[in-house]
Design a protein around this motif. Structure first.
Motif, PDB file in Angstrom:
ATOM      1  N   ARG A   1       0.951  -0.850   0.028  1.00  0.00           N
ATOM      2  CA  ARG A   1       0.176  -0.209   0.424  1.00  0.00           C
ATOM      3  C   ARG A   1       0.769   1.263  -0.078  1.00  0.00           C
ATOM      4  O   ARG A   1       0.196   2.829   0.413  1.00  0.00           O
TER       5      ARG A   1
ATOM      6  N   PRO B   1       2.916   4.464  -1.513  1.00  0.00           N
ATOM      7  CA  PRO B   1       3.183   4.998  -2.863  1.00  0.00           C
ATOM      8  C   PRO B   1       4.613   4.401  -3.491  1.00  0.00           C
ATOM      9  O   PRO B   1       6.389   4.001  -2.156  1.00  0.00           O
TER      10      PRO B   1
ATOM     11  N   LYS C   1      -0.262  11.382  -2.164  1.00  0.00           N
ATOM     12  CA  LYS C   1      -0.164  10.369  -1.026  1.00  0.00           C
ATOM     13  C   LYS C   1       0.391  11.198   0.054  1.00  0.00           C
ATOM     14  O   LYS C   1       0.338  10.689   0.750  1.00  0.00           O
TER      15      LYS C   1
END
Ligand code: BGC
Length: 490
Positions: free
Chosen positions: A207, A209, A230
């Protein structure tokens, strides 16, 4: 988007937005996630010594040596393989892949049915640890705000030290709780438990980036804008595109132009970090970790103790050194972005030289408890000096000094040098000790720390507070003859 978000606008590069952003808990979280492999690195290099005496297979001296030192060679190969792969497939994919390989290796070693299977699983683990070490700090350098890059990258060293300490504590716990199962279940549990953090790493890393700098370099501007989002930096795809154009123009201006990514400055950085890593290893940090327990075990052991008691005694002294290592790494973490890389490395090597000599004096001239105390104090401050100025600094420099186009490969080559030097000193130490005696070898290690000090003083430029692009430019300037000097304030 977090409240620390920073929108790049106008002429500003989107990377300036990243460099200037305030630290949020997300940055700490991502750095820890990138450094779970550091925990496995520390855990794994230290754990094998605790279980070696209880592995129930008949292994020749060669294969016994392979189980211990072969992991370092395997890590060198893993690091070399990781370089081109990460430049091609990204940082995140590699970090996920190597955590998966580690998990498989750890599970196979726990459920192993033969010596061959154990050797194969240890090889897998070595490859995974090496690959991970090659890219963890490069990933961090590619998103960290420039004023906090040092701290975020030193988490790698911290995780290594915590991994080493946990390996001793866990082995102690298992042997104390189940001393009768040392040759059955205990060693399997101790080797296999590394699978848990590795599996957690795979799940959580899925999960995270992808590195924004790597994405820009790949021309994936929409993905870059999403990754930056993000990270709390809100920019449009167009803004990313403009930054990419500016980076290309800057690259054209670098010696040799954009097609020449291996510029004299990059080659210089490669040599400086590699030599730093050779010194990081050959000055003997792993000597107290690998051989200290043998040397100091007598303090904690009683005559007539069983093998398990002896292992427990050795582990207690190793755990004390491991704890010193964890605590002193905090000093590196605290000061790396303020005092800078050069100052800490100089202090670190100076401390290592002096306190290795103190430990050597203890070995040569004292006996009984005074000997143990002086050697233990000498080794502890030697380790603390390394932890504060040399260990994390090396891994930080490895991640921060190369341009994005070759960061994976260059950082990976340096990591491979580290692992090969690690292997060489650990292999050479027993023969050197037999040939010259322990005190002389310790004096030699101190002399190497003095040489390392001189090397850092002469060649390592200060990189604190600079963006990674400015760091690359600094090495280009140095290659043209500018001296190593402290960074301008800021
Ligand atoms: C080194 C390892 C060493 C560890 C000790 C790392 O930076 O690369 O070889 O065992 O520090 O804390």
């Amino acid at each position: 988007m977090s409240d620390t978000s920073h929108a790049a606008s106008g002429d500003e590069s989107v990377l300036d937005g990243l460099d200037a952003s305030a630290m949020s808990s997300l940055y700490w979280y991502l750095a820890v996630l990138a450094c779970i492999g550091g925990f496995l690195f520390g855990y794994d290099t230290a754990v094998i010594g605790s279980v070696l005496d209880f592995i129930p297979y008949q292994l020749s001296p060669f294969w016994t040596g392979y189980l211990v030192a072969g992991a370092s060679l395997g890590a060198g190969v893993g690091a070399l393989a990781a370089g081109p792969l990460t430049d091609r497939f990204g940082r995140k994919s590699l970090l996920m892949a190597d955590a998966s390989v580690y998990a498989i290796g750890a599970l196979l070693s726990a459920f192993t049915v033969s010596a061959a299977m154990l050797i194969a699983s240890r090889t897998l683990i070595g490859l995974a640890v090496g690959a991970d070490s090659a890219i963890a700090t490069a990933y961090i350098a590619e998103f960290a705000p420039k004023g906090r890059r040092g701290q975020l990258s030193i988490i790698q060293q911290w995780m290594i030290t915590v991994g080493i300490l946990v390996s001793y504590l866990l082995a102690l716990l298992v042997f104390v709780l189940a001393p009768g199962s040392a040759k059955n279940v205990d060693w399997r549990v101790i080797l296999g438990i590394g699978a848990i953090p590795a599996i957690v790493a795979v799940l959580l890393r899925a999960r995270m980036p992808e590195s924004p700098r790597w994405l820009i370099h790949q021309g994936r501007y929409a993905d870059t804008s999403a990754a930056l989002g993000k990270l709390g930096v809100d920019v449009s795809e167009d803004e990313v595109r403009r930054t990419a154009d500016r980076i290309k123009a800057a690259d054209e201006d670098r010696p040799g132009g954009s097609r020449h990514v291996w510029t004299p400055g990059v080659k210089r950085a490669l040599v400086i970090v590699s030599v730093f890593f050779v010194f990081q290893q050959i000055t003997g940090i792993n000597v107290p970790f690998y051989y200290g327990p043998q040397l100091l075990g007598g303090l904690f052991k009683n005559p007539g103790d069983t093998a398990v008691h002896a292992a427990v005694a050795g582990l207690v002294s190793a755990a004390i050194l491991g704890l010193v290592n964890v605590i002193a790494t905090y000093l590196g973490f605290r000061f790396i972005d303020r005092a800078g890389r050069r100052a800490l490395a100089l202090l670190g090597y100076a401390g290592m030289a002096v306190f290795m000599l103190v430990a050597a004096a203890g070995v040569a001239w004292l006996t009984g408890t005074p000997k143990i105390v002086v050697v233990m104090v000498g080794f502890s401050i030697f380790i603390a000096s390394f932890a504060m100025g040399v260990g994390g600094t090396g891994w930080l420099l490895q991640g921060e000094v190369f341009p994005t186009a070759v960061r994976g490969r260059a950082a990976a080559n340096c990591a491979a040098v580290n692992w090969i030097a690690n292997f060489a000193i650990i292999q050479a130490f027993p023969s050197l000790q037999a040939a010259f005696g322990l005190p002389s070898v310790m004096v030699l290690l101190a002399v190497l720390s003095v040489l390392a000090f001189a090397f850092v003083f002469r060649f390592l430029p200060e990189t604190k507070g600079l963006s990674v692009e400015e760091v690359v430019a600094l090495f280009d300037e140095q290659a043209k003859g500018a001296p190593a000097r402290p960074a301008p304030a800021g």
